[in-house]
Design an enzyme around this catalytic site. Structure first.
Site, PDB file in Angstrom:
ATOM      1  N   CYS A 211      94.751   3.500 -58.281  1.00  0.00           N
ATOM      2  CA  CYS A 211      94.727   3.119 -56.865  1.00  0.00           C
ATOM      3  C   CYS A 211      95.183   4.335 -56.066  1.00  0.00           C
ATOM      4  O   CYS A 211      96.183   4.967 -56.393  1.00  0.00           O
ATOM      5  CB  CYS A 211      95.685   1.948 -56.637  1.00  0.00           C
ATOM      6  SG  CYS A 211      96.187   1.772 -54.921  1.00  0.00           S
TER       7      CYS A 211
ATOM      8  N   GLU B  40     106.024  -3.153-104.812  1.00  0.00           N
ATOM      9  CA  GLU B  40     106.843  -2.624-103.707  1.00  0.00           C
ATOM     10  C   GLU B  40     106.161  -2.927-102.386  1.00  0.00           C
ATOM     11  O   GLU B  40     104.926  -2.886-102.316  1.00  0.00           O
ATOM     12  CB  GLU B  40     106.952  -1.091-103.821  1.00  0.00           C
ATOM     13  CG  GLU B  40     107.639  -0.617-105.060  1.00  0.00           C
ATOM     14  CD  GLU B  40     107.314   0.850-105.366  1.00  0.00           C
ATOM     15  OE1 GLU B  40     106.636   1.519-104.566  1.00  0.00           O
ATOM     16  OE2 GLU B  40     107.744   1.313-106.428  1.00  0.00           O
TER      17      GLU B  40
ATOM     18  N   ASP C   7     104.237   0.532 -93.259  1.00  0.00           N
ATOM     19  CA  ASP C   7     103.229   1.118 -92.386  1.00  0.00           C
ATOM     20  C   ASP C   7     103.865   2.303 -91.671  1.00  0.00           C
ATOM     21  O   ASP C   7     104.492   2.154 -90.629  1.00  0.00           O
ATOM     22  CB  ASP C   7     102.754   0.062 -91.389  1.00  0.00           C
ATOM     23  CG  ASP C   7     101.522   0.508 -90.650  1.00  0.00           C
ATOM     24  OD1 ASP C   7     100.854   1.450 -91.113  1.00  0.00           O
ATOM     25  OD2 ASP C   7     101.221  -0.092 -89.598  1.00  0.00           O
TER      26      ASP C   7
ATOM     27  N   CYS D 142      96.313  -3.607 -52.565  1.00  0.00           N
ATOM     28  CA  CYS D 142      96.417  -3.035 -51.217  1.00  0.00           C
ATOM     29  C   CYS D 142      95.060  -2.737 -50.586  1.00  0.00           C
ATOM     30  O   CYS D 142      94.991  -2.402 -49.418  1.00  0.00           O
ATOM     31  CB  CYS D 142      97.266  -1.769 -51.243  1.00  0.00           C
ATOM     32  SG  CYS D 142      96.427  -0.372 -52.019  1.00  0.00           S
TER      33      CYS D 142
ATOM     34  N   CYS E 288     100.592   1.222 -51.434  1.00  0.00           N
ATOM     35  CA  CYS E 288     100.299   0.049 -52.259  1.00  0.00           C
ATOM     36  C   CYS E 288     101.580  -0.671 -52.699  1.00  0.00           C
ATOM     37  O   CYS E 288     102.475  -0.078 -53.284  1.00  0.00           O
ATOM     38  CB  CYS E 288      99.494   0.452 -53.491  1.00  0.00           C
ATOM     39  SG  CYS E 288      99.080  -0.946 -54.539  1.00  0.00           S
TER      40      CYS E 288
ATOM     41  N   TYR F 112     109.339   6.486-102.670  1.00  0.00           N
ATOM     42  CA  TYR F 112     108.788   5.578-103.678  1.00  0.00           C
ATOM     43  C   TYR F 112     108.241   6.297-104.915  1.00  0.00           C
ATOM     44  O   TYR F 112     107.621   5.656-105.772  1.00  0.00           O
ATOM     45  CB  TYR F 112     107.713   4.684-103.081  1.00  0.00           C
ATOM     46  CG  TYR F 112     106.619   5.435-102.352  1.00  0.00           C
ATOM     47  CD1 TYR F 112     105.761   6.275-103.038  1.00  0.00           C
ATOM     48  CD2 TYR F 112     106.455   5.302-100.981  1.00  0.00           C
ATOM     49  CE1 TYR F 112     104.772   6.982-102.376  1.00  0.00           C
ATOM     50  CE2 TYR F 112     105.470   5.986-100.308  1.00  0.00           C
ATOM     51  CZ  TYR F 112     104.641   6.819-101.014  1.00  0.00           C
ATOM     52  OH  TYR F 112     103.669   7.510-100.357  1.00  0.00           O
TER      53      TYR F 112
ATOM     54  N   LYS G 288      96.574  -5.567 -99.596  1.00  0.00           N
ATOM     55  CA  LYS G 288      96.797  -5.644 -98.144  1.00  0.00           C
ATOM     56  C   LYS G 288      96.883  -7.103 -97.698  1.00  0.00           C
ATOM     57  O   LYS G 288      96.237  -7.966 -98.284  1.00  0.00           O
ATOM     58  CB  LYS G 288      95.624  -4.988 -97.409  1.00  0.00           C
ATOM     59  CG  LYS G 288      95.407  -3.531 -97.747  1.00  0.00           C
ATOM     60  CD  LYS G 288      96.142  -2.655 -96.756  1.00  0.00           C
ATOM     61  CE  LYS G 288      95.756  -1.206 -96.851  1.00  0.00           C
ATOM     62  NZ  LYS G 288      94.534  -0.860 -96.163  1.00  0.00           N
TER      63      LYS G 288
ATOM     64  N   LYS H 291     104.530  -2.265 -98.930  1.00  0.00           N
ATOM     65  CA  LYS H 291     103.813  -1.087 -98.439  1.00  0.00           C
ATOM     66  C   LYS H 291     104.146  -0.920 -96.965  1.00  0.00           C
ATOM     67  O   LYS H 291     103.680  -1.676 -96.115  1.00  0.00           O
ATOM     68  CB  LYS H 291     102.304  -1.267 -98.640  1.00  0.00           C
ATOM     69  CG  LYS H 291     101.497  -0.063 -98.221  1.00  0.00           C
ATOM     70  CD  LYS H 291     100.053  -0.216 -98.665  1.00  0.00           C
ATOM     71  CE  LYS H 291      99.244   1.027 -98.332  1.00  0.00           C
ATOM     72  NZ  LYS H 291      99.142   1.299 -96.901  1.00  0.00           N
TER      73      LYS H 291
ATOM     74  N   CYS I   6      91.595  -1.437 -54.656  1.00  0.00           N
ATOM     75  CA  CYS I   6      92.796  -1.956 -55.309  1.00  0.00           C
ATOM     76  C   CYS I   6      92.962  -3.434 -54.955  1.00  0.00           C
ATOM     77  O   CYS I   6      92.938  -3.794 -53.775  1.00  0.00           O
ATOM     78  CB  CYS I   6      94.016  -1.158 -54.848  1.00  0.00           C
ATOM     79  SG  CYS I   6      95.571  -1.854 -55.416  1.00  0.00           S
TER      80      CYS I   6
END
Ligand code: IVH
Length: 682
Positions: A443, A122, A126, A428, A448, A240, A329, A124, A425
């Site tokens: 910032c 089956e 996630d 700006c 900005c 399952y 896996k 798997k 920044c």
């Protein structure tokens, strides 16, 4: 310093694994990759096997997962939800088959028994492992796996998943199979790739952290204190297997799946195969590895199970996993490349995000040119520098990230200097500050351009004001040419100005003007979301709109008033209050309100709208029914007594909660008064 004695290392590994278990299972915020975790776990298993004197019943190798958080009730199960041994290749699968044969042989089981049984393979998924309990055919309880034995009670949350049948069998019409007296069905709650991508886009726009993978998204959505949040997340479910089944047994796992499916539980037939032998299971594993991109959901491997249940019983289990199953896996979706440059981007709320520009590399069929480095702390922890060879990974539709620097571990000579987020920044020039208590830098410049651009983009986006055609390019051009600095400016643009802009013809200008005009009347919730107030995502905007009903009421509310909304804690209330109090925001909202009319929530507020009810003592109706009445009328059901509860509904023999409510001055209703207030007696 890493411990060198086996005893010391075992202690260290147990500590580390417990720590990472908590980050993964409890906080939904893993700090290391699955592969790194697996390596720690395997190292601990190896040492424990080699030194039986060091074994300890409390070792993480003897358990699965983490302690459940206290916020949910605990469900204790007598048949634990197990974990699976891992395999990483077809070769490992053949080795698993050989192990099974050896074990059965040792038990005197004839060699052809496994040949007759075969395997079931089956995909798997996630997601998050969950268990549903059906009592007399009715959905009675939902729980997470937790540590295998003790999980969290998430009954109300799982009920919101459309795939969860509320009765099994769904159809109890005459002639149908009678419901099992008791059934616990086990499976995986998950989120499809496109739903995760949409959720993350919204979170990014709301300035909230994105979910790194579907598992975290599913876990974060199921483990919500408010089931309405779960309901808004489009979760799905595959079943399952079973835990406890009364009154029935199955000769094989395949029969078990057919039985479950016959009851109306969702079984992933398209992702399951009956295999005559391990070679067929290995072929399925190979094929799924090649085609997994085309699936709507993320899978991280294939689970192979011995089909025959009698053989499963014979094989039994070892410490935390069955001997009759294995999780094969897929190799990680990672690749090696070089960091060419590290650049910082500025987001809507001013958050500075460091991004690595990479030599292009193909990961799982997609060319990756840049990857997020998240924040300064993570750059420091991984010691990533320009010129480094790094490992990048893609997980689903999520932004690629740099996993580790290979040069850092080699301590390669001639590495560049450590990277530091600049003090000013880059857009700006205003000072950059670290947000107290957070890993982010921001910032501080009110003017900005980058912030403005991102704020306008968010304002016009589909899930906010939905101004069709007002995309990144036009917004950037408007900001760069000084034509728009705040949302209200968009409503003062004229056709001529727009048509004269580069690449925008008259027709597009007309369309854009029409789209802008259409957005002048907008639901209050979208308007609130569009403002881009920190913490106010789509869901909270909806809740605030329902509670306050108008922008004026919300703007005028004291923060204590705001905390009466169940989902608003003091921190968010403070942030909302500060935002509205800032003179530049007050002015911008005033100007905007001259152009736009936020419409109060369309559905007439229910009789319990925005109100929180708590039930205690014996009532004549089942709790599920009273909760349904409350929800239907727009209210919320609390699980414990605190100041946010508006009414306590007390039945016979009400105890401590009643006393506490009296102390807190919370109105107490009888069941009859409650019905009178909200209606609902049929
Ligand atoms: S069987 C004893 N089958 O993988 C059997 N697990 O470590 C234990 N998972 O989080 C599980 N798809 O929820 C099984 N088809 C599948 C699965 C599956 C995903 C998850 C499971 C758990 C982990 C097992």
């Amino acid at each position: 310093m890493r411990e060198t004695s086996p005893g010391g290392r075992v202690e260290e590994l147990r500590r580390l694994i417990r720590y990472h278990n908590d980050r993964y299972y409890r906080d939904d915020a893993p700090e290391i990759s699955d592969a790194e975790y697996d390596a720690l776990f395997r190292e601990l298993q190896r040492i424990e096997e080699a030194h039986p004197d060091l074994s300890d019943p409390d070792s993480p190798t003897m358990r699965v997962g983490a302690e459940p958080v206290a916020a949910f009730g605990t469900v204790v199960r007598d048949i634990p939800m197990l974990s699976l041994q891992n395999a990483f290749s077809e070769e490992d699968l053949h080795e698993f088959d050989a192990r099974v044969r050896r074990f059965l042989d040792g038990r005197g089981v004839p060699a052809d028994a496994l040949d007759r049984s075969g395997y079931v393979a089956e995909v798997k998924i996630d997601g998050l492992a969950v268990e549903l309990t059906y009592d007399g055919g009715r959905y009675a309880r939902g729980a997470t796996r937790g540590d295998g034995v003790r999980g969290e009670d998430v009954t109300a949350n799982l009920r919101t998943i459309p795939d969860v049948p509320l009765s099994a069998p769904r159809d109890t019409a005459e002639g149908g199979a009678p419901p099992p007296a008791l059934l616990t069905a086990r499976g995986e709650a998950y989120m499809e790739k496109r739903d995760l991508a949409a959720l993350n886009r919204g979170r990014e726009r709301a300035g909230e952290p994105v979910f790194a993978n579907p598992r975290n998204a599913a876990a974060g959505s199921v483990r919500q204190l408010d089931p309405r949040v779960t309901a808004s997340r489009r979760l799905k479910l595959w079943i399952y297997g079973t835990g406890r089944v009364e009154g029935t047994g199955f000769p094989s796992h395949w029969d078990e799946l057919s039985w479950l499916s016959g009851l109306g539980l969702p079984v992933n037939w398209a992702g399951s195969r009956r295999c005559r032998n391990i070679a067929e299971a290995a072929a399925f594993y190979r094929k799924m590895g090649e085609t997994k991109e085309s699936l709507p959901y993320e899978i991280d491997g294939v689970v192979v199970k011995v089909n025959d249940t009698a053989l499963q019983r014979e094989l039994g289990e070892i410490s935390r996993s069955p001997r009759w199953a294995v999780a094969a896996k897929f190799s990680p979706d990672r690749a090696e490349t070089t960091v060419e440059e590290i650049v910082v981007g500025v987001g809507r709320t001013g958050t500075i995000t460091p991004v690595a520009f990479l030599s292009p590399v193909v990961v799982r069929g997609v060319t990756v040119r840049r990857a997020t480095l998240h924040n300064q702390d993570l750059i420091d922890a991984k010691d990533i520098r320009v010129g480094d060879r790094v490992l990048v990974q893609r997980a689903g539709d999520v932004i690629p990230e740099v996993v580790e620097s290979l040069s850092a571990t080699d301590d390669a000579p001639g590495r560049g200097p450590k990277f530091r987020i600049p003090d000013r920044c880059p857009v700006c020039g205003a000072p950059v500050e670290r947000v107290p208590g957070e890993a982010a830098h921001r910032c501080t410049g009110g003017e900005c351009v980058a912030k403005r651009r991102e704020a306008l983009r968010h304002f016009a986006a589909k899930d906010a004001m939905d101004i069709e055609g007002m995309g990144t390019k036009i917004v950037s051009a408007l900001v760069d040419q000084g034509l728009a600095t705040e949302p209200a400016d968009l409503y003062r643009l004229d056709r001529g100005t727009l048509a004269a802009m580069e690449r925008l013809g008259e027709k597009s200008a007309d369309n854009l003007i029409r789209a802008i005009d259409r957005s002048r009347r907008v639901p209050l919730s979208r308007f609130l979301y569009a403002l881009g107030i920190p913490h106010v995502g789509e869901h909270l905007a909806e809740v605030l709109a329902r509670h306050f009903g108008s922008i004026g009421a919300l703007r005028g509310a004291a923060s204590e008033e705001m905390t009466k909304v169940r989902e608003v804690g003091p921190e968010v209330a403070g942030s909302l209050r500060n935002w509205f109090d800032a003179p530049e925001h007050a002015r911008a909202v005033d100007r905007l309100l001259r152009e736009v009319t936020p419409l109060p929530p369309t559905t007439p507020a229910g009789k319990g709208s925005g109100k929180t009810f708590l039930f205690t003592g014996t009532l004549s109706m089942p709790r599920t029914r009273v909760a349904e009445i409350v929800r239907k009328e727009g209210g919320t059901v609390a699980t414990g007594i605190n100041r946010k509860v508006d009414f306590l509904v007390a039945g016979a023999d009400a105890g401590g909660k009643r006393t506490k409510a009296e102390e807190l001055g919370i109105p107490i209703l009888t069941e009859e008064e409650f019905i009178e207030m909200l209606g609902g007696k049929e």
